[in-house]
Design an enzyme around this catalytic site. Structure first.
Site, PDB file in Angstrom:
ATOM      1  N   LYS A 137       3.215   0.776  10.683  1.00 14.25           N
ATOM      2  CA  LYS A 137       3.956   0.383   9.473  1.00 14.25           C
ATOM      3  C   LYS A 137       5.364   0.962   9.525  1.00 14.25           C
ATOM      4  O   LYS A 137       5.552   2.168   9.590  1.00 14.25           O
ATOM      5  CB  LYS A 137       3.227   0.875   8.220  1.00 14.25           C
ATOM      6  N   LYS A 179       8.995   2.673  -8.012  1.00 12.10           N
ATOM      7  CA  LYS A 179       8.332   3.978  -8.067  1.00 12.10           C
ATOM      8  C   LYS A 179       9.155   4.936  -8.931  1.00 12.10           C
ATOM      9  O   LYS A 179      10.378   4.838  -8.956  1.00 12.10           O
ATOM     10  CB  LYS A 179       8.260   4.592  -6.659  1.00 12.10           C
ATOM     11  N   ASP A 213       4.845  -2.980  -4.888  1.00 14.60           N
ATOM     12  CA  ASP A 213       4.739  -1.687  -4.204  1.00 14.60           C
ATOM     13  C   ASP A 213       3.583  -1.683  -3.207  1.00 14.60           C
ATOM     14  O   ASP A 213       3.448  -0.757  -2.413  1.00 14.60           O
ATOM     15  CB  ASP A 213       4.565  -0.573  -5.253  1.00 14.60           C
ATOM     16  N   GLU A 229       3.364  -3.167  -0.479  1.00 14.02           N
ATOM     17  CA  GLU A 229       4.124  -3.941   0.499  1.00 14.02           C
ATOM     18  C   GLU A 229       3.662  -3.711   1.930  1.00 14.02           C
ATOM     19  O   GLU A 229       3.792  -4.592   2.776  1.00 14.02           O
ATOM     20  CB  GLU A 229       5.622  -3.599   0.381  1.00 14.02           C
ATOM     21  N   ARG A 280       0.750  -3.498   3.312  1.00 18.41           N
ATOM     22  CA  ARG A 280      -0.301  -4.408   3.785  1.00 18.41           C
ATOM     23  C   ARG A 280       0.265  -5.790   4.100  1.00 18.41           C
ATOM     24  O   ARG A 280      -0.287  -6.506   4.925  1.00 18.41           O
ATOM     25  CB  ARG A 280      -1.433  -4.459   2.749  1.00 18.41           C
TER      26      ARG A 280
HETATM   27  N1  BES Z   1       3.976   3.841   0.838  1.00 13.22           N
HETATM   28  C1  BES Z   1       3.078   3.775  -0.245  1.00 13.22           C
HETATM   29  C2  BES Z   1       1.872   4.702  -0.065  1.00 13.22           C
HETATM   30  C3  BES Z   1       2.181   6.181  -0.079  1.00 13.22           C
HETATM   31  C4  BES Z   1       2.112   6.896  -1.262  1.00 13.22           C
HETATM   32  C5  BES Z   1       2.492   6.844   1.090  1.00 13.22           C
HETATM   33  C6  BES Z   1       2.387   8.247  -1.252  1.00 13.22           C
HETATM   34  C7  BES Z   1       2.762   8.195   1.097  1.00 13.22           C
HETATM   35  C8  BES Z   1       2.714   8.907  -0.076  1.00 13.22           C
HETATM   36  C9  BES Z   1       2.548   2.357  -0.411  1.00 13.22           C
HETATM   37  O1  BES Z   1       3.428   1.351  -0.046  1.00 13.22           O
HETATM   38  C10 BES Z   1       2.243   2.168  -1.855  1.00 13.22           C
HETATM   39  O2  BES Z   1       3.156   2.186  -2.632  1.00 13.22           O
HETATM   40  N2  BES Z   1       0.966   1.995  -2.173  1.00 13.22           N
HETATM   41  C11 BES Z   1       0.548   1.809  -3.509  1.00 13.22           C
HETATM   42  C12 BES Z   1      -0.400   0.631  -3.542  1.00 13.22           C
HETATM   43  C13 BES Z   1      -0.807   0.198  -4.908  1.00 13.22           C
HETATM   44  C14 BES Z   1       0.373  -0.409  -5.632  1.00 13.22           C
HETATM   45  C15 BES Z   1      -1.931  -0.777  -4.784  1.00 13.22           C
HETATM   46  C16 BES Z   1      -0.169   3.080  -3.971  1.00 13.22           C
HETATM   47  O3  BES Z   1      -0.929   3.643  -3.186  1.00 13.22           O
HETATM   48  O4  BES Z   1       0.069   3.512  -5.091  1.00 13.22           O
HETATM   49 ZN    ZN Z   2       4.837   1.814   1.356  1.00 13.37          ZN
HETATM   50 MN    MN Z   3       4.728   0.821  -1.646  1.00  9.71          MN
END
Ligand code: BES
Ligand code: ZN
Ligand code: MN
Length: 501
Positions: free
Chosen positions: A259, A271, A342, A344, A346
């Site tokens: 990724k 965020k 967010d 993104e 996947r």
């Molecule tokens: N990059 C984030 C996941 C992440 C969170 C990595 C904290 C490192 C530290 C990912 O893109 C994300 O935002 N995931 C969301 C998904 C949700 C909206 C289904 C998450 O985990 O909150």
């Molecule tokens: Zn991310």
């Molecule tokens: Mn994200």
């Protein structure tokens, strides 16, 4: 840092710091041997030393050429494993840094671990602990680089030890490549700039890099990558890495997918800044791990055909950004209802996984800082690992978990029951990109599963990729997680037993 192995008598070793790891039970014999080389003072100063874990004694020898000795306890001998060796060596690096020494040596302790693996672990632990990211510090006059590490070897194990030390040095350097990329300021790693850095790595170490620009990504129909990229002023890239040595054991490649979200604002589903967006330069840590692993494969000349795929973009809320409720068409042809911009990672991974099918791979491993839920489940100690239920799932899972235990980049399995797939059903499209609060890491993996038709391992490394507090041999910031895991796994994968008959 220069790394070497020596068998000269200890008292002839001209060194600023000699680290002597001692297990409980080995104390008496060690002290006796050391006092013969360095004088009576050893026995007297270390009279109370027991070898308990992390116990430390400084010695300033009367004879011999070493300036100072540090005896460090390793705890019970039967519990000394590779990770213990890495950590004791890391302690040595910390001590060396505190005293601002330039050269250090470690006496390889006699344990049940083979000398090759032991030396590899010592060098990894020491070098990774000595790492500092100083690119943006204007005053580094206070920092003294450790220039040389010597592994002291006794007896007939010199050759094996040398092989291990050399491998440890190369792997540690590849981990540092990954750390540097993660620690780099986001403005220096736009998708285009990141691709240039990867090209330089490929050129330097002898693997291939082919960088696709936005036009090619459009031609290929990577609707996930393009949708995520729409709110950004910077175009996406898709980088294809190839290591295909002549003596490769496999005809169909192993594909690694990383990724490469170079900065994740969340997009319009923005965020919050504190403790969230402020860490999101690390959202390309999966990509960094793939680059580090490709470097290691090429430098160690691992006889495997391996392809690396790196979809790269940032995720921003610019005026053309994709919006919640939008339905996008993916590379595979499937449609996805985007309910949270967010989620993104996947979307860009799905396109890369779908493209990976064109290789007819024997195995695909993706690495991604994919979900906050992974951090809730496992913290920073281990990544979550999941696999699809096709040929050899059990064996695959065992192999990756074992590689994690040996390498120190630990991974822990989560289930992939069919029932979880329900959470991704969409009213309007083939599936939606979020599954709700429950089982967030699993539903992310279930999403990706829609885009694979080959044996597949998914590693969600959101926690271990980046530390806010230091751990042994992992400083704050990018850890380079995944490089050692992949190298260990692929070295084992390349073992002749798999490819004979
Ligand atoms: N990059 C984030 C996941 C992440 C969170 C990595 C904290 C490192 C530290 C990912 O893109 C994300 O935002 N995931 C969301 C998904 C949700 C909206 C289904 C998450 O985990 O909150
Ligand atoms: Zn991310
Ligand atoms: Mn994200």
């Amino acid at each position: 840092m220069k790394v070497s192995v020596t068998t000269i008598p200890l008292d002839e070793l001209d060194i600023d710091l000699l680290l002597v790891p001692v297990a409980e039970g080995a104390v008496e014999a060690t002290l006796k041997a050391l006092s013969e080389q360095f004088g009576e003072i050893v026995q007297r100063t270390a009279a109370d030393f027991t070898g308990a874990q992390d116990e430390l004694i400084w010695l300033y020898p009367e004879s011999g050429r070493a300036r100072r000795l540090a005896l460090v306890g390793m705890g019970p001998a039967d519990r000394v494993d590779l990770e213990r060796l890495r950590r004791v060596a890391a302690r040595g690096a910390e001590l060396a840094r505190e005293r601002k020494v330039v050269t250090a040596a470690i006496v390889r302790p006699q344990t049940s671990i083979d000398p090759e693996s032991a030396s590899q672990a010592l060098v990894e632990g020491f070098m990774l602990a000595a790492y500092r990211f100083t690119r943006y510090k204007t005053d580094t006059s206070d920092l003294r680089e450790i220039e040389r590490l010597v592994i002291h070897e006794t007896g007939e194990d010199e050759k094996a030890s040398r092989r291990g030390a050399e491998r440890g040095r190369i792997i540690a350097e590849c981990v540092m490549t990954a750390r540097d990329l993660v620690n780099l300021s986001p403005d220096e790693k736009t998708p285009t700039k990141l691709a240039r850095l990867i090209e330089q790595s490929a050129k330097k170490y002898g693997y291939e890099a082919d960088v696709w620009d936005k036009a090619l990504i459009e031609e290929e129909g990577m609707g996930g990558l393009l949708a995520v990229n729409r709110g950004s002023p910077e175009p996406p890239t898709f980088t294809v890495l190839t290591w295909h040595p002549e003596n490769a054991l496999n005809e169909r490649p192993v594909v690694l997918v990383g990724k490469g979200v170079v900065f994740d604002t969340g997009g319009l589903s923005l965020k919050p800044t504190k403790d969230s967006m402020d860490y999101m330069k690390s959202d390309m840590a999966g990509a960094a791990a793939v680059v580090g692993a490709m470097e290691a494969l090429a430098r160690l000349k691992i006889p495997l055909y391996v392809v690396g795929l790196i979809p790269a973009t940032d995720n921003r809320p610019g005026e053309n950004a994709y919006v919640p409720g939008e339905v996008i068409r993916m590379h595979s042809g499937k449609t996805v209802e985007v309910l949270n911009t967010d989620a993104e990672g996947r979307l860009i991974l799905a396109d890369a996984l779908s493209y990976a099918r064109t290789y007819r791979p024997i195995l695909v491993i993706d690495l991604a800082t994919l979900t906050g839920a992974q951090i809730i489940a496992l913290g920073t100690e281990a990544a979550a690992v999941m696999t699809n239920n096709v040929e050899g799932a059990e064996e695959r899972l065992q192999a990756i978990v074992a590689a994690g235990e040996r390498s120190g980049d630990r991974v822990h399995p989560l289930p992939m029951y069919d029932e979880y797939a329900k959470l991704l059903e969409s009213d309007v499209a083939d599936l939606k990109n979020i599954g709700g609060r429950e089982a967030g890491s699993i539903t992310a993996a279930k999403f990706l599963e829609h885009f694979v038709d080959y044996p597949w391992i998914h590693i969600d490394m959101a926690g271990p990729a980046f530390l806010k507090e230091p751990k042994p041999y992992r400083p704050k910031g990018g850890t380079g997680f995944g490089v050692r895991l992949l190298v260990e796994f692929l070295r084992d994968f390349a073992s002749p037993r798999r490819f004979s008959s």
